[in-house]
Design an enzyme around this catalytic site. Structure first.
Site, PDB file in Angstrom:
ATOM      1  N   HIS A 130      51.429 108.177  81.217  1.00 50.09           N
ATOM      2  CA  HIS A 130      49.987 107.909  81.182  1.00 50.09           C
ATOM      3  C   HIS A 130      49.322 108.720  80.061  1.00 50.09           C
ATOM      4  O   HIS A 130      48.534 108.187  79.269  1.00 50.09           O
ATOM      5  CB  HIS A 130      49.390 108.257  82.555  1.00 50.09           C
ATOM      6  CG  HIS A 130      47.899 108.177  82.638  1.00 50.09           C
ATOM      7  ND1 HIS A 130      47.238 107.335  83.499  1.00 50.09           N
ATOM      8  CD2 HIS A 130      46.917 108.863  81.979  1.00 50.09           C
ATOM      9  CE1 HIS A 130      45.925 107.493  83.352  1.00 50.09           C
ATOM     10  NE2 HIS A 130      45.706 108.419  82.432  1.00 50.09           N
ATOM     11  N   GLU A 131      49.665 110.014  79.986  1.00 49.40           N
ATOM     12  CA  GLU A 131      49.040 110.880  78.974  1.00 49.40           C
ATOM     13  C   GLU A 131      49.495 110.494  77.566  1.00 49.40           C
ATOM     14  O   GLU A 131      48.709 110.515  76.622  1.00 49.40           O
ATOM     15  CB  GLU A 131      49.354 112.358  79.249  1.00 49.40           C
ATOM     16  CG  GLU A 131      48.847 112.885  80.586  1.00 49.40           C
ATOM     17  CD  GLU A 131      47.403 112.551  80.884  1.00 49.40           C
ATOM     18  OE1 GLU A 131      46.590 112.459  79.951  1.00 49.40           O
ATOM     19  OE2 GLU A 131      47.084 112.342  82.075  1.00 49.40           O
TER      20      GLU A 131
ATOM     21  N   GLY B 261      46.498 115.750  84.580  1.00 50.26           N
ATOM     22  CA  GLY B 261      46.965 115.546  83.216  1.00 50.26           C
ATOM     23  C   GLY B 261      45.780 115.387  82.286  1.00 50.26           C
ATOM     24  O   GLY B 261      44.699 114.965  82.711  1.00 50.26           O
TER      25      GLY B 261
ATOM     26  N   GLN C 269      41.445 112.726  74.858  1.00 51.86           N
ATOM     27  CA  GLN C 269      40.346 112.665  75.832  1.00 51.86           C
ATOM     28  C   GLN C 269      39.263 113.697  75.570  1.00 51.86           C
ATOM     29  O   GLN C 269      38.149 113.564  76.070  1.00 51.86           O
ATOM     30  CB  GLN C 269      40.886 112.848  77.257  1.00 51.86           C
ATOM     31  CG  GLN C 269      41.743 111.677  77.723  1.00 51.86           C
ATOM     32  CD  GLN C 269      42.316 111.966  79.098  1.00 51.86           C
ATOM     33  OE1 GLN C 269      43.340 112.614  79.203  1.00 51.86           O
ATOM     34  NE2 GLN C 269      41.650 111.513  80.127  1.00 51.86           N
TER      35      GLN C 269
ATOM     36  N   HIS D 212      47.516 107.796  76.042  1.00 49.30           N
ATOM     37  CA  HIS D 212      46.244 108.218  75.443  1.00 49.30           C
ATOM     38  C   HIS D 212      46.417 108.547  73.966  1.00 49.30           C
ATOM     39  O   HIS D 212      45.547 108.250  73.151  1.00 49.30           O
ATOM     40  CB  HIS D 212      45.692 109.461  76.158  1.00 49.30           C
ATOM     41  CG  HIS D 212      44.984 109.177  77.445  1.00 49.30           C
ATOM     42  ND1 HIS D 212      43.853 108.381  77.519  1.00 49.30           N
ATOM     43  CD2 HIS D 212      45.203 109.603  78.713  1.00 49.30           C
ATOM     44  CE1 HIS D 212      43.426 108.326  78.780  1.00 49.30           C
ATOM     45  NE2 HIS D 212      44.233 109.062  79.529  1.00 49.30           N
TER      46      HIS D 212
ATOM     47  N   CYS E  16      42.140 108.276  86.111  1.00 50.66           N
ATOM     48  CA  CYS E  16      42.070 108.931  84.808  1.00 50.66           C
ATOM     49  C   CYS E  16      40.729 109.648  84.704  1.00 50.66           C
ATOM     50  O   CYS E  16      39.703 109.097  85.102  1.00 50.66           O
ATOM     51  CB  CYS E  16      42.175 107.871  83.710  1.00 50.66           C
ATOM     52  SG  CYS E  16      42.037 108.522  82.046  1.00 50.66           S
ATOM     53  N   LEU E  17      40.747 110.860  84.159  1.00 56.05           N
ATOM     54  CA  LEU E  17      39.497 111.618  84.019  1.00 56.05           C
ATOM     55  C   LEU E  17      38.505 110.908  83.092  1.00 56.05           C
ATOM     56  O   LEU E  17      37.310 111.149  83.172  1.00 56.05           O
ATOM     57  CB  LEU E  17      39.781 113.035  83.505  1.00 56.05           C
ATOM     58  CG  LEU E  17      40.563 113.931  84.469  1.00 56.05           C
ATOM     59  CD1 LEU E  17      40.856 115.276  83.816  1.00 56.05           C
ATOM     60  CD2 LEU E  17      39.817 114.124  85.787  1.00 56.05           C
TER      61      LEU E  17
HETATM   62 NI    NI Z   1      44.052 109.381  81.578  1.00 55.35          NI
END
Ligand code: NI
Length: 167
Positions: A133-134, A46, A51, A137, A91-92
């Site tokens: 989660h996304e 995701g 991000q 962000h 998470c990235l």
């Molecule tokens: Ni994330």
């Protein structure tokens, strides 16, 4: 297409609240394509526009094994939340950190697709977790903010140290 730079926690830009997309146009489709390439290369399941330092409401998710089921949500809204589930998230933007977060088990989400058409989707399990989660962000929230203050400060220190060492 191009690989985009992913912001890393505790970068303050990750706390920006994203603005709705006014019109789904060529620029949005191009950003979605670049985000997809960036997400697959990472690799991740995701990615939110936040991000990659683009503060508009768009998220991408692909939880398939074969990485061939990309879902793009523009201006996503959660209409229904049901049940509760706990999952160890990563998470990235927070590389190397995994911890348990409690979220809704099932959701109904409404969004626009890349043609600008509205759709609704019922999701549960990993897909529902990933969308939640996304979406966080886009509201400037990173998953570690669900953890204790002590854990958050340890994570911040660890990632700041990594960033210094990488310079
Ligand atoms: Ni994330």
């Amino acid at each position: 297409m191009a690989l985009l730079k992913i912001l890393r926690y505790p970068d303050p830009r990750l706390h920006t609240v994203a603005k709705p997309v006014a019109r789904v146009d060529e620029a949005i489709r191009r950003l979605a394509a670049d985000m997809a390439e960036t997400m697959y290369a990472a690799p991740g399941i995701g990615l939110a526009a936040t991000q990659v330092d683009q503060h508009i409401r768009m998220i991408l998710v692909d939880i398939s094994e074969a990485k061939d089921h990309l879902r793009v949500f523009v201006n996503p809204e959660i209409l229904v939340r049901e049940g509760e589930t706990e999952f160890e998230e990563g998470c990235l933007s927070v590389p190397g950190i995994y911890d348990k977060v409690t979220r809704a088990q099932r959701i109904r989400v409404r969004a626009l697709d890349l043609e600008g058409k509205s759709f609704e989707l019922d999701a549960d399990g990993l897909l529902a977790i990933c969308i939640q989660h996304e979406l966080d962000h886009l509201d400037g929230k990173v998953f570690v903010e669900y953890l204790s203050r002590l854990k958050q400060s340890r994570i911040r220190q660890k990632l700041q140290k990594q960033a210094r060492e990488a310079m």
